[in-house]
Write a protein that holds these residues in place. Structure first.
Motif: not given
Length: 268
Positions: A111-118
């Motif tokens: 998200f625009g530089g914020m990374k999210v991993q499940s």
């Protein structure tokens, strides 16, 4: 900007968390009515049109109750794995195809530089997951609705700056409580919920010099107390030789009916 978050609500009556980073704002789960979610967001200065996406951990109603309504009202993209989509589709209602985003468990979203991993967790749902958020070397991990903390989960959430970890119940309070035995057995099982003792045991392996704060989450209204959860976790740590000065214990509460204060992950 750095990561910051607020747990809007946590517990069997409904779960939702807002995470912000690098100009993006996402909601993890939407387990209360849309009206209640909007009221809780307003307490933290967030409006529905500020949201960029909804992330879903699993399909139980205390995690998706308001999902369809809030997604449709604000035209939000909804991210979930295929098994969760299949399990929750009837409950959440129609979501526009372009807003219905299928992700693989383990996939990283940017998200625009914020990374999210499940990452996969053990719970009695179709394909439940937790989420880790990363930005500029910071790490925030959300780990609730766990039957137990497996080695894989520990590996996933280790080295978190801030950890939101389930401490659902006191085992004796649950055993003596009013729930029928089949429900108690479900909660106590490997696909149920994490006890205070189990949360403390996990933290014995997870706490490092990097750890700034730990939020105890998804507390049962019937079978737990905030003070009891904190004291039990601290006792588990002290039994294994992990001690903190009173003003240095990195434990924080979450609530079923009000949001936590905004917390900047980088803040010590």
């Amino acid at each position: 900007m750095g990561l910051r978050f607020t747990v809007l609500a946590s517990g069997s009556t409904g779960n939702a968390t807002i995470v912000q980073g690098n100009g993006a704002t996402v909601m993890v789960d939407a387990g209360l009515s849309a009206r209640k979610l909007e009221a809780l967001m307003a307490e933290r200065g967030v409006a529905g049109h500020h949201l960029d996406a909804l992330l879903v951990t699993h399909e139980h109603s205390d995690h998706i109750k308001g999902l369809g309504a809030i997604a449709r009202k604000y035209g939000l993209r909804v991210f979930a794995n295929e098994a969760t989509w299949n399990a929750m589709e009837r409950q959440v209602g129609q979501i526009e195809p372009e807003k219905r985003v299928v992700i693989e468990t383990g996939e990283t979203i940017d998200f625009g530089g914020m990374k999210v991993q499940s990452y996969p967790i053990s719970h009695d749902a179709a394909e439940p997951v937790g989420f880790c958020f990363y930005e500029d070397g910071e790490k925030l991990s959300l780990a609730t609705d766990l039957g137990y903390v497996s080695d894989k989960v520990k590996h996933q959430i280790e080295d978190s700056d801030v950890l939101v970890l389930e401490a659902n119940h006191d085992t004796e309070m649950l055993r003596m409580g009013r729930y029928p035995w089949n429900i108690k057995r479900r909660i106590l099982g490997d696909t149920g919920h994490l006890s205070n003792v189990a949360a403390g045991e996990a933290l014995c392996e997870l706490l490092t010099d990097r750890t700034k704060r730990v939020y105890l989450a998804h507390l049962s209204l019937d079978h737990n107390l905030h003070d009891l959860a904190r004291l039990t976790v601290i006792q588990q740590l002290e039994d294994r030789g992990i001690f903190f000065k009173k003003d240095e214990i990195p434990l924080r509460d979450t609530y079923h009916d009000r949001p936590t204060p905004w917390d900047e992950v980088r803040r010590r």
